[in-house]
Motif scaffolding. Structure first.
Motif, short mmCIF file in Angstrom:
data_model
loop_
_atom_site.label_atom_id
_atom_site.label_comp_id
_atom_site.label_asym_id
_atom_site.label_seq_id
_atom_site.Cartn_x
_atom_site.Cartn_y
_atom_site.Cartn_z
N ASP A 1 0.86 -1.19 0.00
CA ASP A 1 0.00 0.00 0.00
C ASP A 1 0.89 1.23 0.00
OD1 ASP A 1 -2.29 -1.54 0.20
OD2 ASP A 1 -2.45 -1.34 2.38
N ILE A 2 0.43 2.28 -0.67
CA ILE A 2 1.18 3.53 -0.69
C ILE A 2 0.21 4.71 -0.61
CG2 ILE A 2 1.25 3.52 -3.23
CD1 ILE A 2 4.08 4.84 -1.02
N ILE A 3 0.52 5.67 0.26
CA ILE A 3 -0.28 6.90 0.37
C ILE A 3 0.48 8.01 -0.34
CG2 ILE A 3 -1.21 8.63 1.95
CD1 ILE A 3 -1.49 6.41 4.03
N CYS B 1 12.24 -1.41 -4.77
CA CYS B 1 11.68 -2.54 -4.01
C CYS B 1 11.05 -3.60 -4.91
CB CYS B 1 10.65 -2.04 -3.00
SG CYS B 1 11.37 -1.17 -1.59
N GLN B 2 10.70 -3.21 -6.14
CA GLN B 2 10.15 -4.17 -7.11
C GLN B 2 8.96 -4.96 -6.54
OE1 GLN B 2 11.38 -4.86 -10.63
NE2 GLN B 2 11.82 -2.74 -10.07
N PHE B 3 7.98 -4.21 -6.02
CA PHE B 3 6.76 -4.85 -5.55
C PHE B 3 6.01 -5.46 -6.73
CE2 PHE B 3 7.45 -1.46 -2.36
CZ PHE B 3 7.50 -2.26 -1.22
N SER B 4 5.13 -6.41 -6.43
CA SER B 4 4.38 -7.06 -7.51
C SER B 4 3.23 -6.19 -8.01
CB SER B 4 3.84 -8.41 -7.04
OG SER B 4 3.03 -8.26 -5.89
N PHE B 5 2.64 -5.40 -7.12
CA PHE B 5 1.66 -4.39 -7.51
C PHE B 5 1.46 -3.46 -6.33
CE2 PHE B 5 -0.84 -8.08 -6.05
CZ PHE B 5 -1.68 -7.52 -5.11
N LEU B 6 0.82 -2.31 -6.58
CA LEU B 6 0.67 -1.28 -5.57
C LEU B 6 -0.81 -0.91 -5.41
CD1 LEU B 6 3.37 1.11 -7.10
CD2 LEU B 6 3.80 -0.66 -5.39
N HIS B 7 -1.29 -0.86 -4.18
CA HIS B 7 -2.58 -0.24 -3.90
C HIS B 7 -2.28 1.22 -3.57
CE1 HIS B 7 -4.59 -4.31 -2.65
NE2 HIS B 7 -4.54 -4.14 -3.96
N VAL B 8 -2.80 2.12 -4.38
CA VAL B 8 -2.42 3.54 -4.28
C VAL B 8 -3.60 4.35 -3.72
CG1 VAL B 8 -1.45 5.51 -5.50
CG2 VAL B 8 -0.97 3.18 -6.30
N VAL C 1 2.13 6.83 -9.99
CA VAL C 1 2.39 5.60 -9.21
C VAL C 1 1.53 4.45 -9.74
CG1 VAL C 1 2.34 4.57 -6.92
CG2 VAL C 1 3.08 6.93 -7.19
N LEU C 2 0.31 4.73 -10.16
CA LEU C 2 -0.54 3.69 -10.75
C LEU C 2 0.07 3.12 -12.02
CD1 LEU C 2 -4.12 5.22 -10.25
CD2 LEU C 2 -3.21 3.14 -9.17
N SER C 3 0.67 3.99 -12.84
CA SER C 3 1.36 3.52 -14.05
C SER C 3 2.54 2.63 -13.69
CB SER C 3 1.84 4.71 -14.88
OG SER C 3 0.75 5.48 -15.35
N LEU C 4 3.24 3.01 -12.63
CA LEU C 4 4.35 2.18 -12.16
C LEU C 4 3.85 0.81 -11.70
CD1 LEU C 4 7.31 1.79 -11.27
CD2 LEU C 4 6.71 2.87 -9.08
N SER C 5 2.71 0.80 -11.03
CA SER C 5 2.14 -0.45 -10.54
C SER C 5 1.86 -1.42 -11.69
CB SER C 5 0.85 -0.18 -9.76
OG SER C 5 0.28 -1.39 -9.31
N LYS C 6 1.31 -0.92 -12.79
CA LYS C 6 1.01 -1.77 -13.95
C LYS C 6 2.29 -2.39 -14.51
CE LYS C 6 -3.15 0.73 -15.38
NZ LYS C 6 -3.76 1.57 -16.43
N MET C 7 3.34 -1.59 -14.56
CA MET C 7 4.62 -2.08 -15.07
C MET C 7 5.22 -3.13 -14.14
SD MET C 7 8.17 -1.72 -14.57
CE MET C 7 8.57 -0.09 -13.93
#
Length: 420
Positions: free
Chosen positions: A294-296, A317-324, A354-360
């Motif tokens: 999760d990221i605020i 950190c190369q997370f697998s996906f982000l809840h933004v 950050v959402l675009s980063l999450s998709k990548m």
């Protein structure tokens, strides 16, 4: 009587809504997606948007059927004052306590037609309110709420005020409920709570609970942890996950910010260095683990430099996906007294980045796994869907019926989904 439930917020709220549905159907009520005689609005207050949507659903219920019974329950109801609760014009208001009694409370209202407010101070919550669910709609993945409340008091968060202090479900009751879910055919059980990693019952912590569950349920039943703090992923838990394939190799670990100055204002209990060190250790021990977060974005006083530090940390950190989540000011929190709110359009711009980063990051993580193991959960025609052990979505086209947990190789990744 026909009823409808509107659910706002987190997975714990979703779990509790499932409990409400089961309890009402048990006394002869019928769930509907159309106009209802009874509306339950399971509220959330974690952001201004969630609180606003909670109010909107209350108004929508009254508009759909002015003669209906409206029940407002949960975190938003718990956090607002007496005057604001009166202004909701609800028939029944239940805060964070007495949720397990919802069916009898509604029956009492029908008999007396007297409005009732069941909101008490969160400081009085000292026992875990048991709300067992006996069967989930998917019949394969089940959720089991084992913990409630939070003692952490992050500066932006109302949850400790909305749900009270930490408390856990008795270990033997957890094992009993899990056994019942297994008997009903569920093949994966997700342990959930507000602060799941802080589970503690008569000296048994989360790892101890998992060991007990594994020992007392069939070998084809897997376990998953819904969310856990980095400070709670201890060596004992890592060792259990590493050596027991029945615990899914995915962890959702909130970081909230990738900048030390921001983390300090948030009152988070770690630095970026400490978070990364622990993350690297987990991955060293469990090489095929997938870790999301999760990221605020746009927290009070977040400068361009701080945001860039956070973005670079997420990338490293190369997370697998982000809840933004865009930061939302909540009255009563320490952050609400801080000056320097980030302007709305700038916050939105940062969120989108950050959402675009999450998709990548999602695609990059998915590409690591040449062979996947997936629990088939639903199908429509010859299209079967489910999630891998690492919690990536899968869609399979097959003329041969598929069921249970299967291993296979994927053909392509399309819109963040394995396609076969």
């Amino acid at each position: 009587m026909k009823f409808k439930i509107y659910t706002l917020g987190c997975k714990v709220n979703s779990y509790e809504s499932q409990f409400y549905m089961e309890q009402l159907e048990k006394i002869g009520f019928t769930y509907t997606e159309d106009i209802a005689d009874l509306y339950i609005i399971n509220t959330c207050t974690v952001t201004n948007t969630a609180a606003s949507k909670s109010r909107q659903k209350i108004h929508l219920a009254k508009k759909e059927n002015p003669e209906s019974i409206v029940v407002v329950i949960g975190c938003y109801a718990q956090c607002i004052d007496d005057k604001k609760r009166e202004e909701l014009h609800a028939d029944i208001i239940i805060g964070a306590q007495y949720k397990s009694e919802i069916a009898s409370i509604i029956q009492a209202y029908i008999q007396t037609n007297q409005k009732r407010d069941y909101v008490s101070s969160s400081s009085s919550f000292d026992t875990f309110e048991m709300m067992p669910i006996h069967q989930f709609e998917s019949k394969l993945r089940a959720f089991l709420k084992v913990e409630d409340g939070c003692n952490q008091f992050c500066s932006y968060c109302t949850i400790p005020f909305a749900r009270g202090r930490e408390r856990s479900l008795d270990k033997d009751k957890v094992i009993s409920i899990a056994g019942d879910l297994c008997d009903k055919g569920h093949k994966e059980i997700v342990l959930t709570g507000i602060h799941t990693g802080r589970y503690m019952s008569n000296g048994t912590n989360l790892t101890g609970l998992l060991k007990e569950l594994i020992a007392n349920t069939p070998e084809d039943v897997y376990y998953r942890i819904s969310s856990i703090e980095i400070t709670e992923v201890n060596d004992e838990l890592i060792d259990l996950m590493k050596n027991n394939p029945r615990i899914c190799h995915h962890l959702h670990i909130p970081i909230q910010s990738g900048c030390d100055a921001t983390l300090k204002r948030m009152n988070r209990p770690y630095t970026v260095f400490e978070f990364k060190e622990r993350l690297n250790h987990i991955r060293h021990e469990i090489t095929d683990i997938s870790i999301s977060t999760d990221i605020i974005v746009g927290f009070v006083q977040e400068s361009e430099e701080e945001f860039n530090q956070t973005y670079n940390t997420l990338l490293e950190c190369q997370f697998s996906f982000l809840h933004v989540f865009p930061y939302s000011k909540r009255d009563g929190t320490k952050a609400s007294l801080m000056k320097g709110e980030v302007e709305g359009s700038l916050k939105k711009k940062r969120v989108n980045k950050v959402l675009s980063l999450s998709k990548m990051l999602r695609i990059k993580d998915m590409e690591r796994y040449k062979e996947i193991e997936v629990l088939i959960e639903t199908h429509k025609g010859n299209i079967y869907t489910g999630y891998t052990n690492q919690y990536h979505p899968v869609e399979i086209q097959s003329d041969i019926p598929l069921e249970g947990r299967i291993k296979l190789s994927w053909n392509e990744i399309k819109n963040g989904t394995y396609c076969l």
